[in-house]
Structure formats: structure tokens, C-alpha cells
Design an enzyme around this catalytic site. Structure first.
Site, mmCIF file in Angstrom:
data_model
loop_
_atom_site.group_PDB
_atom_site.id
_atom_site.type_symbol
_atom_site.label_atom_id
_atom_site.label_comp_id
_atom_site.label_asym_id
_atom_site.label_seq_id
_atom_site.Cartn_x
_atom_site.Cartn_y
_atom_site.Cartn_z
ATOM 1 N N GLU A 1 0.846 -1.216 0.000
ATOM 2 C CA GLU A 1 0.000 0.000 0.000
ATOM 3 C C GLU A 1 0.870 1.252 0.000
ATOM 4 O OE1 GLU A 1 -0.159 2.197 2.662
ATOM 5 O OE2 GLU A 1 1.164 1.104 4.030
ATOM 6 N N GLU B 1 -1.598 8.646 5.740
ATOM 7 C CA GLU B 1 -2.596 8.966 6.753
ATOM 8 C C GLU B 1 -3.118 10.375 6.465
ATOM 9 O OE1 GLU B 1 -1.477 8.369 10.854
ATOM 10 O OE2 GLU B 1 -0.485 6.497 10.341
ATOM 11 N N LYS C 1 8.432 -1.246 -2.277
ATOM 12 C CA LYS C 1 7.716 -0.510 -1.230
ATOM 13 C C LYS C 1 8.702 0.113 -0.232
ATOM 14 C CE LYS C 1 5.156 0.893 2.035
ATOM 15 N NZ LYS C 1 3.853 0.999 2.536
ATOM 16 N N GLY D 1 11.284 20.278 8.419
ATOM 17 C CA GLY D 1 10.370 20.139 9.556
ATOM 18 C C GLY D 1 11.150 19.676 10.769
ATOM 19 N N GLY E 1 8.290 11.311 10.879
ATOM 20 C CA GLY E 1 7.832 10.361 11.881
ATOM 21 C C GLY E 1 6.679 9.549 11.324
ATOM 22 N N CYS F 1 5.154 4.683 9.363
ATOM 23 C CA CYS F 1 5.804 3.968 8.246
ATOM 24 C C CYS F 1 7.277 4.312 8.050
ATOM 25 C CB CYS F 1 5.070 4.273 6.941
ATOM 26 S SG CYS F 1 3.434 3.539 6.891
ATOM 27 N N LYS G 1 2.186 14.699 11.969
ATOM 28 C CA LYS G 1 1.935 15.645 10.876
ATOM 29 C C LYS G 1 0.522 16.170 11.076
ATOM 30 C CE LYS G 1 0.139 12.345 7.455
ATOM 31 N NZ LYS G 1 0.236 11.816 6.096
HETATM 32 C C1 UDX Z 1 3.941 7.504 4.366
HETATM 33 C C2 UDX Z 1 4.024 7.416 2.828
HETATM 34 O O1 UDX Z 1 3.875 8.722 2.274
HETATM 35 C C3 UDX Z 1 2.963 6.473 2.299
HETATM 36 O O2 UDX Z 1 3.077 6.350 0.893
HETATM 37 C C4 UDX Z 1 3.228 5.139 2.986
HETATM 38 O O3 UDX Z 1 2.675 4.055 2.451
HETATM 39 C C5 UDX Z 1 3.014 5.287 4.486
HETATM 40 O O4 UDX Z 1 4.019 6.206 4.933
HETATM 41 P P1 UDX Z 1 2.492 8.805 6.171
HETATM 42 O O5 UDX Z 1 3.279 8.060 7.212
HETATM 43 O O6 UDX Z 1 1.030 8.940 6.330
HETATM 44 O O7 UDX Z 1 2.738 8.146 4.730
HETATM 45 O O8 UDX Z 1 3.109 10.270 6.157
HETATM 46 P P2 UDX Z 1 3.725 11.264 5.061
HETATM 47 O O9 UDX Z 1 2.689 12.211 4.617
HETATM 48 O O10 UDX Z 1 4.471 10.520 4.025
HETATM 49 O O11 UDX Z 1 4.773 12.049 5.993
HETATM 50 C C6 UDX Z 1 5.824 11.346 6.648
HETATM 51 C C7 UDX Z 1 6.603 12.254 7.555
HETATM 52 O O12 UDX Z 1 7.412 13.136 6.811
HETATM 53 C C8 UDX Z 1 5.744 13.149 8.452
HETATM 54 O O13 UDX Z 1 6.362 13.231 9.715
HETATM 55 C C9 UDX Z 1 5.775 14.490 7.743
HETATM 56 O O14 UDX Z 1 5.550 15.580 8.587
HETATM 57 C C10 UDX Z 1 7.194 14.498 7.194
HETATM 58 N N1 UDX Z 1 7.397 15.345 6.018
HETATM 59 C C11 UDX Z 1 6.769 15.041 4.853
HETATM 60 C C12 UDX Z 1 8.281 16.418 6.093
HETATM 61 O O15 UDX Z 1 8.861 16.708 7.137
HETATM 62 N N2 UDX Z 1 8.504 17.149 4.957
HETATM 63 C C13 UDX Z 1 7.899 16.867 3.772
HETATM 64 O O16 UDX Z 1 8.168 17.583 2.781
HETATM 65 C C14 UDX Z 1 6.998 15.792 3.715
#
Ligand code: UDX
Length: 430
Positions: A145, A149, A198, A247, A251, A254, A315
């Protein structure tokens, strides 16, 4: 089709409601009886936009039901395994829940059924499942997947790609029929390639963000602006503009776990993957960066400081605090003697046990959290922080420095209110 889903967590529940929305007769099984009761009553146990509506409509239409019994999956043609694969202390992925689910499905499903591994599993797991099911007539494919989130339903409906790792074309065809893919690119490959793809994708995102965070640190020292640097980089289609936002560090459920598991796979196979290891080091170092920035900018010592943490989730758009940098960094600040008071717009929905284990005194009022603060650290990019009355905050905490790890706030407004502002990769900044 008759579809089963094992696990009603973020991935399983999103997949179940979206599959049921497409008209598939869907049964979602979870081992947590309370969760099954809650879901059957139409209550969404997780905070995901669009989920309550979709849950209500699919339950009403009768295309979705929940159960605690694997026997209820007996007639399913395709069953998605969406159970957690948490990190072990050595970083490897713990596939105990996957093993247990496959054991149950082995006993329950009829020949011809397809088991779909949606959980993120180490390379070789799907092949092991195929071997285990050998002679039963049940197939297994890998179908990782990519759901984010807070955008999970959108991502399920509009995937960038559908990844199918199969050793058997029939099983891949059946899965493709379930998705009814339309224009979406379908990438077919071996189970090993799909499983690694993945991990490789998530690790690349982590590397990209860590690079942005290191660049941000350099920007503030050389008088550059990280937003401009990232704007230029992102305009190059080879780089792409996403995931270049600095940022507090990455975190969530995943990226930390998947980078650790990829490194573990590398170690077991004699490959170092130094880029991924370094991205994790940079991420860990974010706490030191913030500690140093606060120590240098506050009037008094960190050991006696009052610090307001704005945003506790990993986030915006979610109540999830798993591996949240806000908690990790706040704990570090508290271990150095600071008193940390935290506020989050979703405080009421955040897991209270995790909060209790942290060193944060959480309050449900941003102004209260900021009262008499020596520093306010913006950890999460909640848009509502922009709309706070910053004059009121300045009145209550006139000496506070605002450390904006997300570059969310308008610096002019904060300074106008009388507070010092430091951006991430900005001048002045950290
Ligand atoms: C992630 C992947 O995007 C998704 O495809 C996967 O299958 C599950 O893991 P998610 O954990 O929901 O999704 O969060 P994501 O939106 O990817 O953000 C991950 C982390 O990176 C967050 O802590 C976010 O704040 C941080 N982030 C993201 C940044 O600090 N800067 C960015 O430009 C993007």
C-alpha cells in the site's frame, strides 16, 4: 466479488470501505472484539477524512460487514492481509501477525482464493507464504500500500500506481479485476521486487526529507532561504517538488519503521545502504538542532525554561502520535530540565497512554500552553496555528522566542506582535 480484509487498522479499514464502496461484498475481520463492535455500530475508531461517511454508507448498503471470526472469510475469493509489522529492537520487521493471519486463512479459504499481502513485509515473505500454501490451491501475491494517513481514502481512489508482485499470472489478473484499474498504471513484477519497491519508495521519501532538513540547517548559516532553494530544486522534474519541506523530522507509522527494516535487510545481505542510514542519523539529529537553537536564542538556560510545544501529532490532519518528532524532541527538552507544555488541536483524540508516557504536560488550550513560555516550538503544520491571536500570546509570554520548525507562521505577524521568530532554514533561523 467476495472480498475479505484481515485487520481493521488504517490500511485495512480504508481498503475495506473503499472496496465495499465499489460494490464488492466485503468482510473485514479483526482480532479486537471491541473494535469489531465499534465498527459494526458505524463508529470510525481512527481519524481519517471521509471515513465515517463511507463506513456509514457501505454498512447501510450491506456491502461491508465486520467480524471477529476468520470462518466468515470462507467464501471470499480475495483476502487482503493488512496487519501490523512493527519494528523489533534490532530494526527488523516483526511478521508474527502476518504469520498468524496466513495460518488462519490456510485453514479457512477454498482452492482458487487469492491472499494479498498488503502489509509491508520483508523481502521474501510473500514467497514464504506461497510455499506455505503450496498444494492448497490458494495463491498469494504482494500488493503493497502507499496510503498516506489523512489522505488514505483519496489515495486509495486515486493511486499513482498499483503494484502487484506475483509468481502466478492468474492471481495477478484476479487482483487487477478487484481494483478495476482504469487509467492507473499497473506495475507487475516478482513478489521480491514488489516488496523491495515498497521499502525503497518510503526510504527514498525519508532520504529526501532528511536532505531538505540538512539543507535548511546550512541555509540559516549561510544566509540562504530553504524555500527558495527547494523551489529551484523542485522545478527540475527529475527531482520533483514534493517532500522537500523542512520540519522537525519525519515520523509516523511507516517511514521510521520501514527505513529500519530496509537497513536490516541490507545488513543480512551484506549491503550497507549508507544513504538510508545517514537519513536516519540526520532525523535523529533534529533534536540536537532544536536544543542548540533554543539554547542560543532563549534569554535563560534550557534547564529552567518553560517551553510550549505547538502540535503533538507527527503531521497535520491526523491524531496519530506514533513516532512523532514532537514527542521525541519534547522528551529530550524535558530530560535537559525544561518544562514542556503541549497543545494540539486534536488533543482529545490523541492516544492518552502515549501522552502519559511522554514528558509533556498537555493542555487543551494553546494560550494556556504558551503562558509564561520562554519558547514556543511549532512542531506540527496545523493551519489553525496561523489564526491564533499572537498579540494575546505575546501579552502572556513577552520574552518567548518562536521556533517554527515547519515555517508555517507569518514571520512579519509574529514580529509585529512583539515576539522573536526563527524559521527553519531561514534568516534569522536555525
Ligand atoms: C507515508 C508514505 O507517504 C505512504 O506512501 C506510505 O505508504 C506510508 O508512509 P504517512 O506516514 O502517512 O505516509 O506520512 P507522510 O505524509 O508521508 O509524511 C511522513 C513524515 O514526513 C511526516 O512526519 C511528515 O511531517 C514528514 N514530512 C513530509 C516532512 O517533514 N517534509 C515533507 O516535505 C513531507
Amino acid at each position: 466479488m467476495r472480498i475479505g480484509v484481515v485487520g481493521a487498522g488504517y490500511v485495512g479499514l480504508t481498503s475495506a470501505v473503499c472496496l465495499a464502496e465499489r460494490g464488492h461484498a466485503t468482510v473485514c475481520v479483526d482480532v479486537d472484539a471491541q473494535r469489531v463492535r465499534t465498527l459494526t455500530a458505524g463508529e470510525a475508531p481512527i481519524d481519517e477524512p471521509g471515513l465515517p461517511q463511507l463506513l456509514a454508507s457501505t454498512l447501510r448498503d450491506g456491502t461491508l460487514r465486520f467480524s471477529g471470526r476468520f470462518e466468515d472469510l470462507a467464501e471470499c475469493e480475495v483476502v487482503f492481509v493488512c496487519v501490523p509489522t512493527p519494528s523489533r529492537p534490532d530494526g527488523s520487521a516483526d511478521i508474527t501477525a502476518v504469520d498468524a493471519a496466513v495460518g488462519q486463512l490456510n485453514r479457512t479459504l477454498h482452492p482458487g482464493a487469492v491472499v494479498v499481502m498488503k502489509s509491508t513485509v520483508p523481502v521474501g515473505t510473500t514467497r514464504m507464504v506461497i510455499d506455505r500454501l503450496h498444494g492448497t490451491g490458494i495463491s498469494a501475491v504482494s500488493n503493497p500500500e502507499f496510503l498516506r494517513e489523512s489522505h488514505a481514502i483519496y489515495d486509495f481512489r486515486h493511486p499513482d500506481r498499483i503494484l502487484i508482485g506475483a509468481a502466478d499470472d492468474r492471481a495477478a489478473d484476479v487482483l487487477q479485476t478487484v481494483y478495476g484499474v482504469g487509467d492507473t498504471e499497473v506495475l507487475r513484477m516478482s513478489p521480491e521486487s514488489a516488496e523491495l519497491a515498497k521499502y525503497a519508495s518510503n526510504a527514498f521519501l525519508a532520504v529526501k526529507i532528511s536532505y531538505a532538513n540538512s539543507l535548511a540547517q546550512l541555509c540559516s548559516r549561510v544566509g540562504a532561504d530553504v524555500a527558495d532553494v527547494a523551489r529551484c530544486m523542485g522545478a527540475d522534474v527529475r527531482i520533483g517538488k514534493h517532500f522537500l519541506q523542512p520540519g522537525p523530522g519525519w515520523g509516523g507509522s511507516c517511514l521510521p519503521k520501514d527505513t529500519a527494516a530496509l537497513l536490516d535487510t541490507g545488513r543480512r545481505n551484506g549491503v550497507e545502504l549508507a544513504e538510508v542510514a545517514s537519513a536516519r542519523d540526520t532525523n535523529l539529529g533534529q533534536a540536537d538542532r532544536i536544543v542548540a537553537a533554543l539554547s542560543q536564542s532563549m534569554a535563560g538556560p534550557l534547564a529552567t525554561a518553560r517551553i510550549a510545544a505547538f502540535g503533538l501529532t507527527f503531521k497535520a490532519g491526523t491524531c496519530d502520535v506514533r513516532d512523532s518528532p514532537a514527542l521525541f524532541i519534547s522528551d529530550r527538552l524535558a530530560s535537559l530540565g525544561a518544562q514542556v507544555s503541549g497543545y494540539d488541536p486534536r488533543l482529545a483524540m490523541i492516544d492518552q497512554d502515549t501522552l502519559r508516557r511522554s514528558s509533556i504536560g498537555a493542555v487543551d488550550d494553546a494560550y494556556l500552553a504558551a503562558k509564561a513560555a520562554d519558547a514556543i516550538v511549532v512542531f506540527t503544520e496545523w493551519p489553525e496555528f496561523r489564526d491564533l491571536d499572537w498579540f494575546r500570546i505575546a501579552g502572556q509570554a513577552p520574552a518567548a522566542v518562536v521556533l517554527d520548525t515547519r515555517n508555517l507562521l507569518d514571520p512579519t505577524e509574529i514580529r509585529h506582535a512583539g515576539l522573536r521568530y526563527l524559521g527553519n532554514g531561514k534568516v534569522p533561523g536555525f
